[in-house]
Write a protein that holds these residues in place. Structure first.
Motif, PDB file in Angstrom:
ATOM      1  N   UNK A 216       0.869  -1.189   0.000  1.00 36.96           N
ATOM      2  CA  UNK A 216       0.000   0.000   0.000  1.00 36.96           C
ATOM      3  C   UNK A 216       0.898   1.229   0.000  1.00 36.96           C
ATOM      4  N   UNK A 217       1.041   1.841  -1.178  1.00 39.24           N
ATOM      5  CA  UNK A 217       2.003   2.933  -1.335  1.00 39.24           C
ATOM      6  C   UNK A 217       1.665   3.706  -2.603  1.00 39.24           C
ATOM      7  N   UNK A 245       3.186   2.276   5.026  1.00 38.72           N
ATOM      8  CA  UNK A 245       3.931   3.466   5.452  1.00 38.72           C
ATOM      9  C   UNK A 245       5.435   3.317   5.241  1.00 38.72           C
ATOM     10  N   UNK A 246       5.829   2.679   4.134  1.00 39.59           N
ATOM     11  CA  UNK A 246       7.267   2.554   3.863  1.00 39.59           C
ATOM     12  C   UNK A 246       7.843   3.885   3.354  1.00 39.59           C
ATOM     13  N   UNK A 252      -2.137   2.923   5.781  1.00 46.40           N
ATOM     14  CA  UNK A 252      -2.123   1.459   5.623  1.00 46.40           C
ATOM     15  C   UNK A 252      -2.155   0.715   6.945  1.00 46.40           C
ATOM     16  N   UNK A 253      -1.426   1.221   7.938  1.00 46.79           N
ATOM     17  CA  UNK A 253      -1.395   0.529   9.237  1.00 46.79           C
ATOM     18  C   UNK A 253      -2.782   0.514   9.865  1.00 46.79           C
ATOM     19  N   UNK A 254      -3.478   1.648   9.808  1.00 41.70           N
ATOM     20  CA  UNK A 254      -4.845   1.687  10.359  1.00 41.70           C
ATOM     21  C   UNK A 254      -5.767   0.769   9.565  1.00 41.70           C
ATOM     22  N   UNK A 268       8.218   3.201   8.354  1.00 43.20           N
ATOM     23  CA  UNK A 268       9.055   4.400   8.551  1.00 43.20           C
ATOM     24  C   UNK A 268       8.188   5.659   8.669  1.00 43.20           C
ATOM     25  N   UNK A 269       7.071   5.712   7.958  1.00 43.39           N
ATOM     26  CA  UNK A 269       6.232   6.915   7.939  1.00 43.39           C
ATOM     27  C   UNK A 269       4.946   6.731   8.741  1.00 43.39           C
ATOM     28  N   UNK A 270       4.972   5.832   9.693  1.00 43.27           N
ATOM     29  CA  UNK A 270       3.795   5.545  10.528  1.00 43.27           C
ATOM     30  C   UNK A 270       3.495   6.727  11.456  1.00 43.27           C
TER      31      UNK A 270
END
Ligand code: DI6
Ligand code: FE
Length: 405
Positions: A216-217, A245-246, A252-254, A268-270
């Motif tokens: 997911x990016x 969140x790379x 994406x994490x949520x 990395x971008x969480x």
């Protein structure tokens, strides 16, 4: 009461990874007994049941003994390699330059599509062996370099063959939404439909899929496309995980936490919202320092915030031909400490119990009665040495289900 009769008794070991609150889960001068492939007893030598017997008794002479390591995120099945891109990038080529030159994921897709199942197996098995040589006893292997039904099937079959050939557990993750294949460049909706409505149901029905993953990016797939895949996976009764969140925060994490996902990986971008959602859902944060290092990334994953919210942190190699050609989980643990500031204790838990949890496995990853007797004795005494020594032959002996590997 009858004295126990075990299959294997390992004595005089410095144990680490024992369930409980001791730092590193340590027991000095301890012992582990095994029966029927499981841990039957664990504790201090002085507490061994009187008269205990075993078919095989091995005195480890003070060596460190831990649970077998779990590499919960690899793409180790692929054709060819991309060392040329490494050279190009070191000579200043940008990712766009590399992509324009036909590099990137699609380069591995071409090589994987062109390889037979036997060729893929022959090229991938040495990579699995390299990970086992450094203490791994359970592996996750993703698809994602086929991007058509036949080649995705071939990748997952090779992953299963690797497990059978090495006598280890291999958990497979279907990663059809890894990249848009060239032939669908102008028809992404059709590709997403092919993945969700044809590939996944077919491969799941063939027993080739243990979990479902996606990338997911911005350069890959949108949250909406990912959600569509996760809804299909859920209908098929399959757990989900996500490359999230790379390179940016896409939520994406949520999203994966909303599906009670096993893990969110890279991170990395969480941001705060994703961390809170992961904490609520029990979703594991899988950190991939090999990709961070190889990409010379500068944005660190929010380790302190993950700690503060009690999100379990795992570490994996992300072994793949582009962004993380890394063949040592111990080196990934070293990078997680040096680059991300994890403690050695967090790193040990990150490559054992938390990594197992990221695969939905609760029968391994700690030294506790009833757990699989997947064990490693090390040429080391202290648990911190596992992420301290950079490289080197640290494995003294590994056991899978109490059988020597
Ligand atoms: N993130 C990555 O870093 C890899 N895949 C992904 O989803 C890249 C894989 C490759 O470059 O072959
Ligand atoms: Fe990956």
């Amino acid at each position: 009461m009858m004295a126990p009769r075990w299959d294997l008794l390992l004595t005089h070991a410095n144990l680490a990874g024992v369930a409980g609150d001791a730092p590193f889960g340590s027991i000095e001068d301890g012992a582990v007994a095994c029966a029927d492939g499981r841990i039957a007893w664990v504790g201090a030598m002085c507490d061994l049941p009187p008269g205990a017997e075993a078919m095989r008794i091995e005195d480890l002479g003070g060596a460190l003994l831990t649970p077998g390591l779990v590499d919960c995120h690899t793409h180790l099945v692929f054709g060819g390699h991309r060392a040329n891109e490494f050279d190009m990038r070191l000579n200043g080529a940008s990712y766009e330059d590399v992509a324009r030159a036909g590099g990137g994921i699609v380069s591995s897709v071409r090589a994987t599509r062109a390889a037979s199942e036997d060729e893929l197996f022959a090229q991938s098995l040495p990579r699995a062996r390299a990970l086992l040589a450094d203490g791994v006893t359970t592996l996750e292997i993703k698809s994602g370099y086929g991007l058509d039904l036949e080649t995705e099937r071939r990748m997952l079959r090779v992953a299963r063959r690797i497990g059978e050939s090495l006598g280890i557990t291999v958990r497979t993750s279907f990663l059809g939404l890894h990249a848009l294949p060239p032939e669908y460049r102008e028809r992404r909706d059709d590709y997403v439909a092919l993945v969700c409505d044809t590939m996944l149901p077919a491969l799941a029905a063939e027993g080739l899929v243990d979990a479902v993953d996606a990338f997911c990016e911005k350069i890959a797939f949108t949250p909406a496309e990912t959600r569509r895949l996760f809804e299909r996976a859920t209908r098929l009764g399959l757990p989900v995980k996500l490359h999230a969140e790379q390179l940016s925060d896409q939520g994406g994490a949520a999203l994966v936490a909303a599906f009670d996902g096993l893990s969110a990986d890279h991170l990395e971008h969480l941001g705060e919202a994703g961390i809170a959602a992961m904490a609520k859902a029990g979703t594991v944060a899988v950190l991939l320092p090999g990709a961070f290092y190889a990409l010379r990334e500068t944005q660190l994953p929010p380790v302190a915030a993950l700690r503060g919210h009690g999100v379990p942190i795992a570490i994996a190699t992300d072994c793949n031909p582009g962004t993380s050609p890394l063949l040592s989980l111990r080196l990934a643990a070293n990078m997680a400490c040096t680059l991300f500031r994890l403690t050695p204790e967090e790193a040990l838990r990150g490559v054992t119990a938390h990594a197992a949890r990221a695969l939905g496995l609760h029968d391994r990853g700690t030294l506790a009665v009833g757990q699989r007797a997947d064990l490693v004795a090390w040429n080391a005494q202290q648990p911190a040495e596992l992420c301290y020594w950079i490289g080197g032959p640290l494995v003294r002996q590994a056991w899978i289900g109490a059988r020597p590997l």
